[in-house]
Design a protein around this motif. Structure first.
Motif, PDB file in Angstrom:
ATOM      1  N   ILE A  87       0.858  -1.202   0.000  1.00 41.72           N
ATOM      2  CA  ILE A  87       0.000   0.000   0.000  1.00 41.72           C
ATOM      3  C   ILE A  87       0.890   1.247   0.000  1.00 41.72           C
ATOM      4  O   ILE A  87       0.649   2.207  -0.738  1.00 41.72           O
ATOM      5  CB  ILE A  87      -0.956  -0.024   1.211  1.00 41.72           C
ATOM      6  N   TYR A  88       1.959   1.198   0.796  1.00 41.36           N
ATOM      7  CA  TYR A  88       2.858   2.351   0.880  1.00 41.36           C
ATOM      8  C   TYR A  88       3.578   2.611  -0.450  1.00 41.36           C
ATOM      9  O   TYR A  88       3.874   3.756  -0.778  1.00 41.36           O
ATOM     10  CB  TYR A  88       3.887   2.160   2.007  1.00 41.36           C
ATOM     11  N   ALA A  89       3.822   1.544  -1.204  1.00 36.80           N
ATOM     12  CA  ALA A  89       4.474   1.730  -2.514  1.00 36.80           C
ATOM     13  C   ALA A  89       3.580   2.571  -3.427  1.00 36.80           C
ATOM     14  O   ALA A  89       4.067   3.303  -4.289  1.00 36.80           O
ATOM     15  CB  ALA A  89       4.763   0.378  -3.151  1.00 36.80           C
ATOM     16  N   ARG A 127      -6.641   8.622  11.572  1.00 35.34           N
ATOM     17  CA  ARG A 127      -5.267   8.606  12.084  1.00 35.34           C
ATOM     18  C   ARG A 127      -4.298   8.159  10.995  1.00 35.34           C
ATOM     19  O   ARG A 127      -4.646   7.350  10.144  1.00 35.34           O
ATOM     20  CB  ARG A 127      -5.159   7.708  13.316  1.00 35.34           C
ATOM     21  N   THR A 128      -3.092   8.699  11.052  1.00 31.52           N
ATOM     22  CA  THR A 128      -2.077   8.237  10.106  1.00 31.52           C
ATOM     23  C   THR A 128      -0.681   8.473  10.642  1.00 31.52           C
ATOM     24  O   THR A 128      -0.452   9.394  11.435  1.00 31.52           O
ATOM     25  CB  THR A 128      -2.244   8.890   8.714  1.00 31.52           C
ATOM     26  N   THR A 129       0.247   7.628  10.198  1.00 31.64           N
ATOM     27  CA  THR A 129       1.646   7.716  10.605  1.00 31.64           C
ATOM     28  C   THR A 129       2.380   8.602   9.607  1.00 31.64           C
ATOM     29  O   THR A 129       2.424   8.269   8.411  1.00 31.64           O
ATOM     30  CB  THR A 129       2.294   6.305  10.567  1.00 31.64           C
ATOM     31  N   PRO A 130       2.929   9.743  10.047  1.00 36.94           N
ATOM     32  CA  PRO A 130       3.647  10.613   9.100  1.00 36.94           C
ATOM     33  C   PRO A 130       4.805   9.841   8.488  1.00 36.94           C
ATOM     34  O   PRO A 130       5.612   9.252   9.199  1.00 36.94           O
ATOM     35  CB  PRO A 130       4.161  11.756   9.974  1.00 36.94           C
TER      36      PRO A 130
HETATM   37  C1  6MZ Z   1      -1.864  -1.980  15.091  1.00 36.41           C
HETATM   38  C2  6MZ Z   1      -2.344  -1.031  13.054  1.00 36.41           C
HETATM   39  C3  6MZ Z   1      -3.506  -1.826  12.934  1.00 36.41           C
HETATM   40  O1  6MZ Z   1      -0.724   5.002   9.663  1.00 36.41           O
HETATM   41  O2  6MZ Z   1       0.045   4.388   7.380  1.00 36.41           O
HETATM   42  N1  6MZ Z   1      -2.248  -0.286  11.948  1.00 36.41           N
HETATM   43  N2  6MZ Z   1      -1.528  -1.106  14.135  1.00 36.41           N
HETATM   44  N3  6MZ Z   1      -2.955  -2.766  15.044  1.00 36.41           N
HETATM   45  C4  6MZ Z   1      -3.795  -2.725  13.985  1.00 36.41           C
HETATM   46  N4  6MZ Z   1      -4.872  -3.561  13.979  1.00 36.41           N
HETATM   47  C5  6MZ Z   1      -5.024  -4.669  13.147  1.00 36.41           C
HETATM   48  N5  6MZ Z   1      -4.096  -1.513  11.771  1.00 36.41           N
HETATM   49  C6  6MZ Z   1      -3.320  -0.571  11.171  1.00 36.41           C
HETATM   50  O3  6MZ Z   1      -1.997   3.278   8.396  1.00 36.41           O
HETATM   51  C7  6MZ Z   1      -1.446   1.996   8.371  1.00 36.41           C
HETATM   52  C8  6MZ Z   1      -0.670   1.691   9.636  1.00 36.41           C
HETATM   53  O4  6MZ Z   1      -1.573   1.620  10.755  1.00 36.41           O
HETATM   54  C9  6MZ Z   1      -1.142   0.642  11.689  1.00 36.41           C
HETATM   55  C10 6MZ Z   1       0.050  -0.069  11.081  1.00 36.41           C
HETATM   56  O5  6MZ Z   1       1.212   0.458  11.670  1.00 36.41           O
HETATM   57  C11 6MZ Z   1      -0.018   0.307   9.611  1.00 36.41           C
HETATM   58  O6  6MZ Z   1       1.266   0.321   9.023  1.00 36.41           O
HETATM   59  P1  6MZ Z   1      -1.150   4.625   8.281  1.00 36.41           P
HETATM   60  O7  6MZ Z   1      -2.101   5.600   7.666  1.00 36.41           O
END
Ligand code: 6MZ
Length: 365
Positions: A87-89, A127-130
């Protein structure tokens, strides 16, 4: 409205049309949705097509996209995280992040094209990880996401900045600093989240950054005890930051609940360490499909409902889990074994609890 499958679809299709109308009309808060896990499959396929115009998709990326399209089957929660590199790619440029964010916001907040009047939810804390890539720095990533979020009124959408359990101290420090700076500059950042593979990372060094974020007026939510491998020390470190909400909390021990939740009876002592009731973010399909709970009957939601402890019903990642807010609420109302068999009044009460647990409330402003 996303197409749904699996346990959420089974629960929804068991309901009578009147129940579906009731569920659609309930104002719902979606407080636990990961941006890159919530991109509609249609958008993923479009991004993949675009991507393949300038460079070929690697076999790993192509295979993951196909799994997402046809339906991911997981043996355990640790099989879930390897989906994200693909997905990140596809979302590594500012343009792709903007397109993805817009599609996610539309899927949650715009009335569905199927003629339903109500959007999936009334309020979304996305929510999202920068992410820093060769095309952008973390600050740019957040700016692009916020530009899209702020197209909606503050009563509808806000951002939680996630930090990943695998991050170095410097990375966590940067993400929290950016979140605080952006909030102070009037951008709509309302909280910090700790997420990522529950097997990874040491949470102790995170605590000073998380406490700093709380001190700066940001809400704090943490994924906690999502797997059996999370230790008591791990949970204690996270709870010591006094989070406002907890993600999953599937394997949180009764001792820790009694110590940290004011509303849970604490045997043998009168004091409660924190005297607070952090709201539990419950993601039913996610837990079932990641096999961290065996069945709805065995789900920890029952414990919190019985103790009248605040909860909010969330989707987590609609892309791999093929669910929606409506689908998750259907699992509350449907009769066992497809659902919990709650009454309409109880489902409405749960929805209100969710709205009350939002970070964007007057006392947080
Ligand atoms: C823990 C989760 C998750 O941040 O790149 N993520 N972390 N438990 C879960 N439950 C199953 N579901 C998603 O979104 C994707 C990131 O969210 C976290 C993971 O670190 C994943 O890489 P963003 O927008």
């Amino acid at each position: 409205m996303p197409e749904i499958a699996g346990p959420a679809a089974a629960a929804l299709s068991s309901l009578c049309p009147d129940d579906v109308i009731f569920l659609r009309s309930l104002p719902k808060a979606e407080l636990h949705a990961h941006l890159n896990g919530s991109i509609p499959i249609k958008t993923i396929l479009e991004l993949a097509q675009e991507h393949s115009h300038y460079s070929a998709l690697t076999p790993e990326v192509a295979e993951t996209i196909e799994r997402l399209r046809s339906g991911v089957i997981l043996n355990e929660i640790f099989d879930f995280f390897p989906l994200f590199p693909a997905i990140y790619a596809l979302t590594s440029t500012p343009e792709a992040v903007a397109i993805s964010t817009r599609a996610v916001l539309q899927s949650f907040l715009n009335p569905a094209s199927d003629g339903a009047e109500n959007p999936q939810c009334a309020y979304l804390e996305l929510r999202t990880t920068p992410r820093a890539t060769k095309y952008m720095m973390r600050e740019r990533y957040l700016t692009v996401v916020l530009d899209e979020i702020e197209m909606y009124p503050a009563t509808q959408a806000a951002l939680i900045v996630s930090v990943d359990r695998r991050m170095s101290d410097l990375d966590v420090e940067e993400c929290v600093r950016l979140a605080i700076e952006m909030k102070n500059n009037g951008r709509r950042v309302v909280g910090i989240d700790v997420c990522g593979n529950p097997r990874k990372g040491d949470m102790q060094p995170f605590t000073r950054h998380l406490s700093r974020a709380k001190g700066a007026g940001l809400g704090l939510t943490v994924h906690i005890a999502e797997s059996t491998e999370n230790t008591t020390e791990d949970s204690l470190a996270l709870l010591s930051c006094r989070p406002d909400r907890l993600g999953h909390a599937t394997f949180l021990s009764d001792e820790l609940k009694a110590l940290f939740f004011a509303d849970i009876p604490q045997p043998g002592t009168e004091c409660s360490l924190l005297s607070e009731c952090p709201c539990i973010e419950i993601c039913l399909s996610s837990n079932l499909l990641c096999k961290t709970v065996a069945s709805l009957d065995a789900h920890h939601i029952r414990y919190y409902l019985k103790n009248d402890h605040p909860i909010v019903i969330c989707t987590d990642d609609t892309l791999p889990f093929r669910t929606s807010c409506l689908g998750e609420y259907a699992m509350l109302l449907a009769q066992p074994p497809l659902g919990l068999g709650l009454s309409r009044d109880d489902v409405a009460r749960v929805a209100r609890m969710g709205m009350d647990a939002a970070f964007l409330r007057p006392h947080h402003d």
